[in-house]
Motif scaffolding. Structure first.
Motif, PDB file in Angstrom:
ATOM      1  N   GLU A 112      -2.047  -0.336 -15.132  1.00 31.26           N
ATOM      2  CA  GLU A 112      -3.371  -0.545 -14.530  1.00 31.26           C
ATOM      3  C   GLU A 112      -3.152  -0.917 -13.067  1.00 31.26           C
ATOM      4  OE1 GLU A 112      -5.138  -3.640 -16.849  1.00 31.26           O
ATOM      5  OE2 GLU A 112      -5.465  -2.338 -18.568  1.00 31.26           O
ATOM      6  N   ILE A 113      -3.916  -0.285 -12.181  1.00 30.66           N
ATOM      7  CA  ILE A 113      -3.756  -0.493 -10.751  1.00 30.66           C
ATOM      8  C   ILE A 113      -5.088  -0.925 -10.157  1.00 30.66           C
ATOM      9  CG2 ILE A 113      -3.122   0.597  -8.569  1.00 30.66           C
ATOM     10  CD1 ILE A 113      -1.514   2.627 -10.363  1.00 30.66           C
ATOM     11  N   PHE A 114      -5.059  -2.000  -9.385  1.00 27.53           N
ATOM     12  CA  PHE A 114      -6.261  -2.542  -8.765  1.00 27.53           C
ATOM     13  C   PHE A 114      -6.033  -2.692  -7.266  1.00 27.53           C
ATOM     14  CE2 PHE A 114      -5.676  -4.384 -12.971  1.00 27.53           C
ATOM     15  CZ  PHE A 114      -6.864  -4.052 -13.603  1.00 27.53           C
ATOM     16  N   PRO A 115      -6.975  -2.240  -6.437  1.00 28.01           N
ATOM     17  CA  PRO A 115      -6.847  -2.493  -4.996  1.00 28.01           C
ATOM     18  C   PRO A 115      -7.058  -3.984  -4.724  1.00 28.01           C
ATOM     19  CG  PRO A 115      -8.936  -1.416  -5.481  1.00 28.01           C
ATOM     20  CD  PRO A 115      -8.182  -1.490  -6.773  1.00 28.01           C
ATOM     21  N   TYR A 116      -6.354  -4.518  -3.755  1.00 26.61           N
ATOM     22  CA  TYR A 116      -6.411  -5.945  -3.463  1.00 26.61           C
ATOM     23  C   TYR A 116      -6.539  -6.131  -1.957  1.00 26.61           C
ATOM     24  CZ  TYR A 116      -5.229 -10.866  -4.316  1.00 26.61           C
ATOM     25  OH  TYR A 116      -5.255 -12.234  -4.434  1.00 26.61           O
ATOM     26  N   GLY A 117      -7.518  -6.877  -1.543  1.00 23.91           N
ATOM     27  CA  GLY A 117      -7.716  -7.167  -0.131  1.00 23.91           C
ATOM     28  C   GLY A 117      -9.126  -6.852   0.318  1.00 23.91           C
ATOM     29  N   ALA A 168       5.961   5.441  -5.262  1.00 23.16           N
ATOM     30  CA  ALA A 168       7.341   5.205  -5.704  1.00 23.16           C
ATOM     31  C   ALA A 168       7.375   4.232  -6.880  1.00 23.16           C
ATOM     32  CB  ALA A 168       8.171   4.673  -4.546  1.00 23.16           C
ATOM     33  N   ALA A 169       6.516   3.205  -6.846  1.00 19.01           N
ATOM     34  CA  ALA A 169       6.476   2.226  -7.933  1.00 19.01           C
ATOM     35  C   ALA A 169       6.060   2.888  -9.242  1.00 19.01           C
ATOM     36  CB  ALA A 169       5.525   1.085  -7.587  1.00 19.01           C
ATOM     37  N   ILE A 170       5.050   3.744  -9.198  1.00 15.75           N
ATOM     38  CA  ILE A 170       4.585   4.434 -10.407  1.00 15.75           C
ATOM     39  C   ILE A 170       5.681   5.321 -10.963  1.00 15.75           C
ATOM     40  CG2 ILE A 170       2.975   6.171 -11.290  1.00 15.75           C
ATOM     41  CD1 ILE A 170       0.879   4.946  -9.405  1.00 15.75           C
ATOM     42  N   LEU A 171       6.383   6.042 -10.098  1.00 14.98           N
ATOM     43  CA  LEU A 171       7.471   6.901 -10.565  1.00 14.98           C
ATOM     44  C   LEU A 171       8.565   6.089 -11.246  1.00 14.98           C
ATOM     45  CD1 LEU A 171       7.748   9.448  -7.621  1.00 14.98           C
ATOM     46  CD2 LEU A 171       6.824   9.857  -9.923  1.00 14.98           C
ATOM     47  N   MET A 187     -10.158  -4.893   4.061  1.00  8.36           N
ATOM     48  CA  MET A 187      -9.219  -3.768   4.024  1.00  8.36           C
ATOM     49  C   MET A 187      -8.199  -4.000   2.911  1.00  8.36           C
ATOM     50  SD  MET A 187     -10.121  -1.796   6.561  1.00  8.36           S
ATOM     51  CE  MET A 187      -8.677  -0.796   6.835  1.00  8.36           C
ATOM     52  N   ARG A 188      -7.905  -2.951   2.167  1.00  5.75           N
ATOM     53  CA  ARG A 188      -6.860  -3.074   1.143  1.00  5.75           C
ATOM     54  C   ARG A 188      -5.514  -3.282   1.820  1.00  5.75           C
ATOM     55  NH1 ARG A 188      -8.689   2.252  -1.770  1.00  5.75           N
ATOM     56  NH2 ARG A 188     -10.628   1.503  -2.644  1.00  5.75           N
ATOM     57  N   ASP A 189      -4.758  -4.239   1.326  1.00  5.68           N
ATOM     58  CA  ASP A 189      -3.419  -4.444   1.866  1.00  5.68           C
ATOM     59  C   ASP A 189      -2.345  -4.472   0.786  1.00  5.68           C
ATOM     60  OD1 ASP A 189      -4.368  -6.832   0.875  1.00  5.68           O
ATOM     61  OD2 ASP A 189      -3.707  -8.050   2.550  1.00  5.68           O
ATOM     62  N   LEU A 190      -2.766  -4.545  -0.478  1.00  7.84           N
ATOM     63  CA  LEU A 190      -1.837  -4.545  -1.610  1.00  7.84           C
ATOM     64  C   LEU A 190      -2.473  -3.832  -2.796  1.00  7.84           C
ATOM     65  CD1 LEU A 190      -0.546  -8.232  -1.911  1.00  7.84           C
ATOM     66  CD2 LEU A 190       0.810  -6.260  -1.282  1.00  7.84           C
ATOM     67  N   TRP A 191      -1.626  -3.421  -3.701  1.00  8.30           N
ATOM     68  CA  TRP A 191      -2.071  -2.957  -5.020  1.00  8.30           C
ATOM     69  C   TRP A 191      -1.590  -3.983  -6.024  1.00  8.30           C
ATOM     70  CZ3 TRP A 191      -5.346   0.939  -5.060  1.00  8.30           C
ATOM     71  CH2 TRP A 191      -5.295   1.907  -4.056  1.00  8.30           C
ATOM     72  N   ARG A 192      -2.474  -4.464  -6.878  1.00  5.25           N
ATOM     73  CA  ARG A 192      -2.081  -5.314  -8.000  1.00  5.25           C
ATOM     74  C   ARG A 192      -1.806  -4.369  -9.163  1.00  5.25           C
ATOM     75  NH1 ARG A 192      -0.078  -9.621  -8.163  1.00  5.25           N
ATOM     76  NH2 ARG A 192      -1.159 -10.384  -9.957  1.00  5.25           N
ATOM     77  N   MET A 247       0.824  -1.221   0.000  1.00  5.23           N
ATOM     78  CA  MET A 247       0.000   0.000   0.000  1.00  5.23           C
ATOM     79  C   MET A 247       0.853   1.264   0.000  1.00  5.23           C
ATOM     80  SD  MET A 247      -3.143  -0.858  -0.247  1.00  5.23           S
ATOM     81  CE  MET A 247      -4.024   0.620   0.188  1.00  5.23           C
ATOM     82  N   ALA A 248       1.845   1.323   0.867  1.00  2.02           N
ATOM     83  CA  ALA A 248       2.645   2.539   1.007  1.00  2.02           C
ATOM     84  C   ALA A 248       3.618   2.750  -0.147  1.00  2.02           C
ATOM     85  CB  ALA A 248       3.421   2.489   2.321  1.00  2.02           C
TER      86      ALA A 248
END
Length: 104
Positions: free
Chosen positions: A83-88, A68-71, A91-96, A63-64
């Motif tokens: 493409e970014i998807f919330p995962y969890g 930085a990953a996008i940059l 509660m969201r705990d990861l981005w796919r 999540m945090a």
């Protein structure tokens, strides 16, 4: 698919029916560059109907770490789309993250 040599071998085997040797070399270089930035890929596959013209690289980002990953990904010269998807649940705990890179 975490070690560069294993990644290169698996990717070459998966792409050999869709691309020329030169195109495979360009695509594996693109994947190796993103791998060198610290991304660990869950799956990599060709994308496109009839003749694939891009690779889809699937990874997970904490999540945090999304900003930085996008940059980092945006710096890649063959980037086509992110493409970014919330995962969890609940509660969201990861981005796919699905990254599409194309041929030069």
């Amino acid at each position: 698919m975490s070690k560069p040599n294993d990644l290169n071998t698996a990717l070459t085997a998966r792409l050999r029916y869709h691309y020329t040797r030169e195109q495979i070399a360009d695509l594996t270089d693109s994947v190796a560059e993103l791998h060198g930035m610290g991304f660990k890929f869950d799956d990599i596959f060709p994308d496109g109907i009839l003749k694939p013209d891009a690779l889809v690289l699937k990874t997970s980002v904490p999540m945090a770490g999304l900003g930085a990953a996008i940059l980092q990904i945006q710096k890649h010269p063959e980037l086509r789309r992110i493409e970014i998807f919330p995962y969890g649940i609940p509660m969201r705990d990861l981005w796919r993250v699905h990254v599409r890179v194309g041929l030069k």
